[in-house]
Design a protein around this motif. Structure first.
Motif, PDB file in Angstrom:
ATOM      1  N   SER A  16      55.354  44.381  68.056  1.00 50.83           N
ATOM      2  CA  SER A  16      55.070  45.154  66.991  1.00 50.83           C
ATOM      3  C   SER A  16      55.819  44.925  65.914  1.00 50.83           C
ATOM      4  O   SER A  16      55.586  45.263  64.716  1.00 50.83           O
ATOM      5  N   ASP A  17      56.954  43.942  66.021  1.00 53.63           N
ATOM      6  CA  ASP A  17      57.801  43.582  64.976  1.00 53.63           C
ATOM      7  C   ASP A  17      58.419  42.346  65.331  1.00 53.63           C
ATOM      8  O   ASP A  17      59.522  42.364  65.947  1.00 53.63           O
ATOM      9  N   ALA A 110      51.050  42.420  61.204  1.00 49.43           N
ATOM     10  CA  ALA A 110      50.802  43.867  60.666  1.00 49.43           C
ATOM     11  C   ALA A 110      52.139  44.592  60.324  1.00 49.43           C
ATOM     12  O   ALA A 110      52.080  45.547  59.716  1.00 49.43           O
ATOM     13  N   SER A 111      53.326  43.988  60.989  1.00 47.86           N
ATOM     14  CA  SER A 111      54.677  44.777  61.078  1.00 47.86           C
ATOM     15  C   SER A 111      55.060  44.650  59.204  1.00 47.86           C
ATOM     16  O   SER A 111      55.819  45.230  58.754  1.00 47.86           O
ATOM     17  N   CYS A 112      54.429  43.610  58.586  1.00 49.91           N
ATOM     18  CA  CYS A 112      54.743  43.364  57.124  1.00 49.91           C
ATOM     19  C   CYS A 112      54.348  44.362  55.997  1.00 49.91           C
ATOM     20  O   CYS A 112      54.552  44.238  54.946  1.00 49.91           O
ATOM     21  N   PHE A 113      53.302  45.036  56.478  1.00 52.01           N
ATOM     22  CA  PHE A 113      52.514  46.212  55.509  1.00 52.01           C
ATOM     23  C   PHE A 113      51.867  47.449  56.267  1.00 52.01           C
ATOM     24  O   PHE A 113      51.911  47.329  57.614  1.00 52.01           O
ATOM     25  N   PRO A 114      51.808  48.481  55.562  1.00 48.99           N
ATOM     26  CA  PRO A 114      51.053  49.764  56.076  1.00 48.99           C
ATOM     27  C   PRO A 114      49.699  49.547  56.230  1.00 48.99           C
ATOM     28  O   PRO A 114      48.821  49.568  55.548  1.00 48.99           O
ATOM     29  N   HIS A 116      47.026  50.716  58.081  1.00 48.72           N
ATOM     30  CA  HIS A 116      45.932  51.832  58.077  1.00 48.72           C
ATOM     31  C   HIS A 116      45.645  51.870  56.784  1.00 48.72           C
ATOM     32  O   HIS A 116      44.723  52.420  56.256  1.00 48.72           O
ATOM     33  N   SER A 117      46.787  52.188  55.692  1.00 46.76           N
ATOM     34  CA  SER A 117      46.597  52.301  54.325  1.00 46.76           C
ATOM     35  C   SER A 117      46.010  51.317  53.615  1.00 46.76           C
ATOM     36  O   SER A 117      45.034  51.226  52.748  1.00 46.76           O
ATOM     37  N   LEU A 120      42.091  51.122  53.440  1.00 44.00           N
ATOM     38  CA  LEU A 120      41.403  51.949  52.406  1.00 44.00           C
ATOM     39  C   LEU A 120      40.791  50.965  51.534  1.00 44.00           C
ATOM     40  O   LEU A 120      39.605  51.334  50.840  1.00 44.00           O
TER      41      LEU A 120
ATOM     42  N   HIS B  38      58.862  51.531  53.976  1.00 47.15           N
ATOM     43  CA  HIS B  38      58.323  50.673  55.159  1.00 47.15           C
ATOM     44  C   HIS B  38      59.309  50.137  56.058  1.00 47.15           C
ATOM     45  O   HIS B  38      59.402  50.063  57.079  1.00 47.15           O
ATOM     46  N   LYS B  46      65.650  46.632  69.226  1.00 48.25           N
ATOM     47  CA  LYS B  46      65.066  45.647  69.817  1.00 48.25           C
ATOM     48  C   LYS B  46      66.313  44.492  69.701  1.00 48.25           C
ATOM     49  O   LYS B  46      66.253  43.415  70.530  1.00 48.25           O
ATOM     50  N   VAL B 137      45.840  59.208  53.570  1.00 50.32           N
ATOM     51  CA  VAL B 137      45.017  57.960  53.656  1.00 50.32           C
ATOM     52  C   VAL B 137      45.497  56.887  52.444  1.00 50.32           C
ATOM     53  O   VAL B 137      45.768  55.822  52.838  1.00 50.32           O
TER      54      VAL B 137
END
Lengths: 380, 202
Positions: A16-17, A110-114, A116-117, A120, B38, B46, B137
């Motif tokens: 995940s990261d 994907a850990s570098c940026f949001p 799901h946003s 859009l 973020h 971890k 969203v």
């Protein structure tokens, strides 16, 4: 279709990261694939990558991945879609007759940026984007509701798929550890956080960090490299219209048509009897059922009645599928690798018995707008 | 070592300690501060040894903002929308009515004439599908909202396609597919998609 050999592959462990950089990860995947086939840099004749400028945070995202991806002073280009489409491009390069070895790799962090946003930004900038009601999650909410309403499928039916895949992922050492769960229950899935009703957290394929690589070679060359290549004998792909409001979200028409095209190319008359194992890129638990039905493995709305466990009638996603980790741009490619592992008997704890023919799919877009499916066969 | 970065604006050091004396240090080199949230949700558990991670949270020194022209068809649609009315256009071949209007019908692969083919439509419709989301969203970090948004796919009466808007003044349990809805207009329309505030039950 003239068959093309898969002569090597490699996938990094999904995190995940991830505690290492993007370039190391790409190098590890590509170099590992070459090592698995006993090949060297000089053997590479073409490189196709799958990355996304938006997910990588820069334009021409493949420009900086040339060296680590094996593309140093080589024939290299990029597909900005799921990795399974990069395989299509690699396949075409091989079938052109000009190449002896294609390296196909894909992945992102994907850990570098949001994530799901960022989705859009797939929507129409002049209409849906300013309103910001549509992203991958809300559109999945629409899709799942449309499917459930039309066929009377229950939440429990869909949760069962999430349970099966997360349990399968627990057998797969390369799956995302957050997705691995041996004791998960239907209730856990239903009680997890609501993302976009009726989609809950555990029904979603969690975006994560990961890279995978695959090596393709023409038939003669493949047999020189390895004694037991896996053959790609068919491919089909299809795409639906763009606006969600124009589509029938209760079925996957693009998967149905892609499936017909692929089975036709591979000369498969009765897919339900001939296919031994399937690895389908379903971004959400309900999509797996929709794809199962679109491919006519089950009647519409009856997908849940098919036993798709590892030792079931038709094992689907024995590796855990995308629910076992969804690294953007790599997930579809990983499905192909997992199907190849099954055919070579390398899947260890999640090995399906007597697997000779497999299918693997990739997808891109909101509610799986576009689907691509491969037919793979083992043996010589 | 951070002095090499001319854009250095903020330097965060976050120390995490627990019983095992695990320690992680973040240096966040940030050209703007929009992405900090973020990294604050980074999963600390971890890392077993003391480490230092340098993260460049970078919006970039260049702002490349796009200004899309919506095109002739949508221009007309937004002009009409500003007067609190809805129009669609009709494919001359299959007869499908599109809201918002299209230049071409994808199914028939033909052009829909700009001069004719327009259809005046009411501001009522039917709920075809909906979802309820607790997340923003458009938010950079997908933050949760206190009150869930009900987002519906609404087919304007007389059209063949659905549009995605919020449903207003409704509780989640009262939402039913097939219910009749009406547009709630923004008081001062501007000629853009936000002129439709949402849909209400009739």
């Amino acid at each position: 279709m003239e068959k093309v050999g898969i002569v090597g592959y490699n996938q990094v462990k999904l995190y995940s990261d991830a505690n290492y950089g993007r370039y190391e990860m790409i190098f590890e995947a590509v170099r590992g694939a070459l090592d698995s086939a006993g090949l060297k840099k000089k053997d590479i004749s073409t490189v196709v990558s799958a990355t996304n400028d938006y997910y990588d945070g820069r334009t021409i995202s493949n420009a900086l991945t040339v060296e680590v991806g094996g593309g140093y002073l080589a024939d290299e280009s990029k597909v900005e879609m799921d990795g399974a489409y990069a395989v299509l491009y690699g396949l075409m390069r091989i079938l052109s007759g000009n190449h002896k070895l294609a390296v196909v790799w894909g992945g992102s962090m994907a850990s570098c940026f949001p994530y799901h946003s960022a989705r859009l930004y797939e929507t129409d900038p002049t209409w849906e984007r300013p309103l910001a009601y549509v992203n991958d999650i809300t559109s999945a909410g629409f899709q799942m509701r449309a499917y459930m309403e039309r066929y009377g499928v229950t939440l429990e039916d869909i949760a069962k798929i999430a349970v099966k895949n997360r349990k399968n992922a627990a057998q797969n050492p390369l799956a995302l550890s957050e997705a691995q769960n041996t004791s998960i229950t239907v209730n856990d899935v239903l009680k997890s956080e609501v993302y976009a009703d009726p989609v809950t957290e555990l029904m979603v394929a969690e975006p994560c960090d990961g890279v995978a690589a695959l090596l393709l070679a023409p038939e003669k060359q493949a047999l020189k490299i390895t004694d037991n290549p896996v053959w790609i004998t068919g491919v089909g792909y299809n795409q639906e219209t763009y606006y969600l409001g124009d589509r029938d979200l209760s079925i996957s028409k693009s998967m149905e048509l892609a499936g017909k095209m692929a089975f036709n190319a591979a000369g498969i008359k009765n897919p339900r009897n001939e296919i031994d194992v399937a690895e389908l890129f379903a971004s959400y638990a309900h999509e797996e059922l929709m794809f199962t039905e679109a491919l006519e493995f089950a009647e519409k709305g009856k997908g849940v009645s098919l036993n798709t466990e590892i030792n079931g009638d038709l094992p689907i996603n024995p590796s855990g599928g995308a629910l076992g980790g969804n690294p953007p741009c790599a997930t579809g490619l990983i499905r192909i690798i997992e199907a190849a592992k099954q055919l070579k008997g390398e899947a260890d704890a999640y090995q399906v018995k007597n697997a000779n023919k497999a299918i693997a799919s990739g997808q891109i877009g909101m509610c799986a707008q576009s689907n691509i499916i491969y037919v793979l066969e083992g043996g010589n | 070592m951070c002095l090499y970065y001319p854009f250095l604006l903020k330097l965060f050091k976050i120390y995490i300690k627990n019983n095992e004396l695990e320690l992680e240090v973040f240096k966040i080199i940030n050209t703007t501060n929009h992405n900090i949230n973020h990294y604050k949700i980074y999963k600390y558990n971890k890392i077993k040894n003391m480490t230092e991670k340098i993260i460049v949270a970078n919006k970039g020194p260049v702002r490349a903002e796009f200004a899309f022209w919506v095109g002739r068809y949508m221009d007309k649609f937004f002009d009409v929308l500003e007067n609190k009315r809805i129009i669609g256009n009709k494919c001359p071949k299959c007869g499908d009515v599109f809201v918002p209007p299209r230049k071409i019908c994808g199914k028939c692969n033909i052009k829909i004439d700009f001069e004719k083919s327009w259809v005046d439509l009411p501001d009522t419709g039917i709920l075809k599908n909906y979802t309820i989301t607790y997340y923003k969203v458009n938010d950079r970090a997908s933050r949760k909202v206190k009150k869930p948004q009900i987002v519906g796919m609404i087919q304007i009466d007389g059209s063949n396609t659905s549009i995605v808007y919020r449903l207003l003044d409704l509780e989640p349990e009262d939402v039913k597919i097939g219910m009749k809805l009406k547009i709630q207009w923004e008081e001062k329309p501007k000629g853009d998609p936000s002129d439709i505030k949402g849909f209400i039950k009739i």
